[in-house]
Design an enzyme around this catalytic site. Structure first.
Site, PDB file in Angstrom:
ATOM      1  CE1 TYR A  76     -29.479 -38.505  -2.172  1.00  0.00           C
ATOM      2  CE2 TYR A  76     -28.932 -38.057   0.123  1.00  0.00           C
ATOM      3  CZ  TYR A  76     -29.874 -38.294  -0.866  1.00  0.00           C
ATOM      4  OH  TYR A  76     -31.192 -38.311  -0.533  1.00  0.00           O
ATOM      5  NE  ARG A  83     -19.809 -15.034  25.536  1.00  0.00           N
ATOM      6  CZ  ARG A  83     -19.906 -16.303  25.914  1.00  0.00           C
ATOM      7  NH1 ARG A  83     -19.609 -17.285  25.070  1.00  0.00           N
ATOM      8  NH2 ARG A  83     -20.271 -16.621  27.135  1.00  0.00           N
ATOM      9  CE  LYS A 106     -23.979 -22.464  27.998  1.00  0.00           C
ATOM     10  NZ  LYS A 106     -23.055 -21.354  28.241  1.00  0.00           N
ATOM     11  CG  MET A 113     -32.104 -34.388   6.472  1.00  0.00           C
ATOM     12  SD  MET A 113     -33.611 -33.695   5.764  1.00  0.00           S
ATOM     13  CE  MET A 113     -32.969 -32.677   4.461  1.00  0.00           C
TER      14      MET A 113
END
Ligand code: PLP
Length: 369
Positions: free
Chosen positions: A264, A136, A38, A313
């Site tokens: 930043y 679950r 997966k 990013m």
């Protein structure tokens, strides 16, 4: 492999072979092996991994979602594929591509039978998922009579397997809980077989279940993280090899003077002259922002270079003041010599989360070494 000249995830199939051999060495000869592929093969390349496992003799694959199974079928993988978390909206694709659904509720069972009858299917393989404590997905033990009665009225489906999932197989402090789950699963499977009149394949062990609970191997085991090189335990890790190496390269080096800042929001302010290397990898590639301000690092020429300021990013800046390096040099984010579980632990995460988060923007390169 030559040194990286851009950000790459290198996938080493020889390491996958090693991990498969180690995991199967823990099993009886007759125990079947299902490989969990997966989430793009835990962030690697599900098709490349699945093809290699087919060559190694894998019995089954599992994916979480239907689309992941379709990807394998599109790559001509013909091995049975269990879809762990299908939804009724996926039934067309499931039957169309011969995918095998995990059926986890009364509603799903009834709807899938209605669907397969409409499509005039006979003995379509389904897998019954039982909840033994993870809470679950899954039927409860008290659903068995309903299941048996519902199945007795149709020929459209056949129970290929019954399974459960362990909640804490890697945590030996919770051994008693896990043994309780295994016991509950054994009881459920006996009752199920008696009521439906045949014995489906039984399975409940994930990678740590395989290692820690031989009594939980039943007819088949489901291994995910171990194939990718992590055993949730330092002793086990010694025998496994991470299949993926995330590499990048130094784009530029800046000299930052005292009181100047990097990135930043001035996330790093230099207390002394600092050399900062900019790398073309950021949070959009799967490096969480929480690695900023020194929590995370990459390895450059064998030395740790910690992240300066905030993760951007598309980039990170790392401290190379004490590292002999130049623009164009390779930086390793994780790999066999820079373990992803150690890096994950730095932000209270686990190998699973770090490796599956590597975004599809990062080029995958399959190799053997
Ligand atoms: C993901 C998953 C696995 C694989 O677990 P690992 O710890 O990676 O071996 C097995 N079974 C189920 C139901 C899963 O969701």
């Amino acid at each position: 492999m030559p040194k990286a000249t851009e950000t790459l995830l290198e996938i080493n199939l020889n390491a996958l072979d090693n991990n498969y051999q180690y995991i199967t060495s823990k099993l009886k000869k007759e125990t079947k092996v299902l490989a969990v592929v997966k989430a793009y093969g835990y962030g690697s390349d599900s098709v490349a991994v699945a093809r290699e496992l087919v060559d190694l003799g894998i019995d089954y694959f599992a994916v979480a979602y239907t689309g992941e199974g379709e990807t394998l079928r599109n790559a001509s993988i013909e091995t049975p594929i269990l879809v762990l978390h299908p939804l009724p909206v996926n039934f067309d694709a499931i039957v169309d591509r011969c995918l095998e659904p995990s059926i986890y509720s009364r509603k799903m069972l009834e709807e899938f039978i209605t669907y397969t009858e409409k499509k005039q299917q006979n003995n379509y393989p389904i897998h019954l998922k039982f909840n033994t404590g993870l809470n679950r997905l899954g039927f409860d033990e008290s659903d068995i009579s309903f299941i048996a009665e519902t199945l007795s009225k149709t020929k459209s489906v056949k129970v290929k397997s019954a399974f459960s999932h362990l909640a804490a197989s890697e945590d030996l402090k919770l051994k008693e809980f896990t043994l309780g789950q295994i016991k509950a699963f054994r009881k459920i499977s006996e009752e199920l077989s008696a009521k439906i009149g045949y014995k489906p394949l039984l399975h409940c062990a994930n990678t740590s279940g395989i290692i820690n609970y031989p009594e939980a191997h039943f007819d088949m085991v489901r291994t995910g993280i171990g194939l990718y090189g992590f055993g949730n335990d330092p002793e086990v890790n010694k025998h496994l090899k991470p299949i993926s190496t995330l590499k990048t390269v130094i784009s530029q080096i800046h000299t930052i003077q005292k009181d100047e800042s990097v990135g930043y929001n001035r996330g790093f302010i230099a207390e002394k002259t600092t050399l900062s290397a900019t790398l073309p990898i950021g949070h959009a590639d799967g490096i969480p922002r929480s690695y900023g301000k020194g929590k995370g690092w990459v390895t450059i020429n064998g030395k740790k270079a910690h992240i300066l300021g905030n993760v951007c990013m598309d980039m990170i800046m790392v401290d190379v003041t004490e590292i002999n390096c130049e623009e164009g040099d390779e930086a390793i984010v994780f790999g066999p010599a820079a373990m992803a579980d150690e890096l994950a632990a730095a932000i209270n995460s686990i190998s699973y989360e770090l490796i599956t988060a590597i975004s599809q923007r990062v080029k995958r390169v399959v190799c053997r070494k």
